[in-house]
Design a protein around this motif. Structure first.
Motif, PDB file in Angstrom:
ATOM      1  N   UNK A  72       0.688  -0.738  -0.024  1.00 58.59           N
ATOM      2  CA  UNK A  72      -0.505   0.234  -0.307  1.00 58.59           C
ATOM      3  C   UNK A  72       0.791   1.424  -0.089  1.00 58.59           C
ATOM      4  N   UNK A  73       1.845   0.997   0.660  1.00 56.60           N
ATOM      5  CA  UNK A  73       3.220   2.123   0.554  1.00 56.60           C
ATOM      6  C   UNK A  73       3.412   2.401  -0.477  1.00 56.60           C
ATOM      7  N   UNK A  74       3.472   1.327  -1.323  1.00 54.06           N
ATOM      8  CA  UNK A  74       4.321   2.093  -2.622  1.00 54.06           C
ATOM      9  C   UNK A  74       3.242   2.521  -3.406  1.00 54.06           C
ATOM     10  N   UNK A  75       2.122   1.395  -3.309  1.00 53.28           N
ATOM     11  CA  UNK A  75       1.045   2.278  -4.298  1.00 53.28           C
ATOM     12  C   UNK A  75       0.635   3.455  -3.994  1.00 53.28           C
ATOM     13  N   UNK A  76       0.358   4.370  -3.030  1.00 52.67           N
ATOM     14  CA  UNK A  76       0.314   5.410  -2.765  1.00 52.67           C
ATOM     15  C   UNK A  76       1.308   6.137  -3.154  1.00 52.67           C
ATOM     16  N   UNK A  77       2.163   5.581  -2.584  1.00 54.00           N
ATOM     17  CA  UNK A  77       3.816   6.760  -2.831  1.00 54.00           C
ATOM     18  C   UNK A  77       3.476   7.314  -5.289  1.00 54.00           C
ATOM     19  N   UNK A  78       3.188   6.091  -5.596  1.00 54.13           N
ATOM     20  CA  UNK A  78       2.501   6.579  -7.261  1.00 54.13           C
ATOM     21  C   UNK A  78       2.172   8.066  -7.118  1.00 54.13           C
ATOM     22  N   UNK A  79       1.342   7.831  -5.959  1.00 56.65           N
ATOM     23  CA  UNK A  79       0.676   9.207  -6.235  1.00 56.65           C
ATOM     24  C   UNK A  79       0.659   9.839  -5.380  1.00 56.65           C
ATOM     25  N   UNK A  80       1.826   9.972  -5.565  1.00 59.45           N
ATOM     26  CA  UNK A  80       2.353  11.390  -4.553  1.00 59.45           C
ATOM     27  C   UNK A  80       2.009  11.248  -3.576  1.00 59.45           C
ATOM     28  N   UNK A  81       1.439  10.231  -2.502  1.00 62.78           N
ATOM     29  CA  UNK A  81       1.349  10.799  -1.305  1.00 62.78           C
ATOM     30  C   UNK A  81       1.840   9.650  -0.047  1.00 62.78           C
ATOM     31  N   UNK A  82       2.554  10.460   0.888  1.00 63.56           N
ATOM     32  CA  UNK A  82       2.682   9.887   2.084  1.00 63.56           C
ATOM     33  C   UNK A  82       2.229   9.296   2.878  1.00 63.56           C
ATOM     34  N   UNK A  83       3.332   8.514   4.394  1.00 59.20           N
ATOM     35  CA  UNK A  83       2.960   8.346   5.554  1.00 59.20           C
ATOM     36  C   UNK A  83       2.913   9.436   5.870  1.00 59.20           C
ATOM     37  N   UNK A  84       1.529   9.957   6.923  1.00 56.08           N
ATOM     38  CA  UNK A  84       1.582  10.722   8.287  1.00 56.08           C
ATOM     39  C   UNK A  84       2.172   9.938   9.483  1.00 56.08           C
ATOM     40  N   UNK A  85       2.440  10.486  10.118  1.00 54.69           N
ATOM     41  CA  UNK A  85       3.260  10.413  11.545  1.00 54.69           C
ATOM     42  C   UNK A  85       2.365   9.048  11.789  1.00 54.69           C
TER      43      UNK A  85
END
Length: 343
Positions: free
Chosen positions: A276-289
């Motif tokens: 999920x982290x890798x998939x969202x990174x393609x959408x330029x979304x990053x994990x929050x705190x």
């Protein structure tokens, strides 16, 4: 509602009479004055979306501070009534909350202090999970959340009963690194059908109880994690307090994975989080705190499990206890084999 009903009746009458003229907006507001507009003004300007990521929630350090030590209160850990060297008092294992209370306060046919801690865990933790999922930008249907929490409570309660009886068997000489039928205090029981009863108790505790306990637990954590993304790179950082809580949190998840024998469930959840982290990174979304805290905790857990397995890789007794491809010994088995047996 009376104004709206009268307006509807007059509108219907106009349509039947052939008057196709639509009512003016001022008339609509005048008829519904005092009720609908005042309520609409109280609505938020933007409702939270459950379909898109974009969490900007601050790090819930208060929640994680409470949640980090709470599981240790409910998991008693191994215990023994052996006599401490040089002291007439009874000893308890390092992971047990009975360090604070003498064991002789609680007879074997009554609940111990660890049992009461476990009861409190079974009440407080579902409440915390409900509060956690309420604050998640993404969630499940309400009925599914209720079923998950009910299943969690049932599984943890089954484990409570089996764990309590198992502790009392340890007082009588039960060796956790052996199977039920191979234990000296079990294999000579008469009639032999009693052995089947103890195996049924072991099944309820170690298999059914753990499955009903941990599957909803990790499901809710993953659903919450899926909403912990932000489009702002600057918000993708964890405060120092959260980083300090990663160690006790990761250590607890290590205990869950090893003692609960849920490595497959844990590794599946962790890989799903990583994907999920890798998939969202393609959408330029990053994990929050909050997402970073959970991800770091799970990564530390995986490291601790790997070190634990590597340390006990060549242990012949534990290898016999845990055959197969997945070899993850339980801390209790290690305790009864290498710690309590020395005294």
């Amino acid at each position: 509602m009376g104004h709206l009903n009268s307006f509807k009746q007059e509108s219907d009458k106009g349509w039947h009479d052939g008057n196709m003229q639509a009512p003016s907006p001022s008339l609509v507001l005048q008829r519904s004055a005092g009720t609908a507009p005042s309520r609409l003004m109280k609505l938020p300007a933007q409702l939270p979306s459950t379909l898109t990521s974009g969490s900007t929630s601050p790090c819930r350090t208060g929640f994680w501070t409470l949640a980090a030590p709470l599981p240790w209160w409910g998991n008693q850990g191994p215990e023994s009534r052996r006599t401490c060297p040089g002291s007439p008092r009874k000893c308890v294992a390092p992971l047990s909350p009975k360090l604070v209370f003498p064991l002789e306060w609680f007879p074997l046919n009554k609940p111990s202090v660890g049992d009461y801690f476990h009861m409190a865990y079974n009440i407080i933790t579902p409440f915390l999970l409900l509060k956690l999922i309420e604050r998640s930008p993404r969630t499940l249907p309400r009925s599914m959340i209720y079923v998950s929490i009910i299943t969690f409570v049932m599984g943890a309660s089954i484990h409570l009963v089996g764990d309590s009886v198992n502790h009392r068997l340890l007082f009588s000489g039960y060796q956790h690194h052996l199977s039920v039928r191979e234990n000296p205090i079990i294999k000579n029981l008469k009639p032999e059908t009693l052995i089947d009863s103890f195996e049924l108790l072991y099944y309820y505790d170690e298999y059914l109880g753990h499955s009903m306990w941990y599957i909803p637990f990790f499901l809710i954590l993953f659903i919450y994690f899926s909403g912990c993304f932000t489009p702002t790179k600057a918000e993708s950082s964890a405060p120092g307090v959260a980083l300090l809580l990663v160690m006790p949190s990761g250590l607890y998840y290590w205990y869950l994975v090893t003692e609960g024998q849920i490595f497959l469930l844990f590794i599946f959840t962790f890989f799903a989080m990583l994907a999920l982290v890798l998939h969202q990174k393609r959408k330029r979304l990053f994990l929050d705190s909050n997402g970073l805290f959970l991800f770091y905790s799970f990564a530390l857990t995986l490291l601790l499990v790997a070190l634990w397995v590597a340390w006990l890789w060549n242990d012949p007794v534990l290898r016999k206890k845990y055959p197969g491809v997945i070899y993850v010994p339980e801390p209790w088995a290690f305790y009864t084999l290498h710690v309590s047996s020395r005294h």
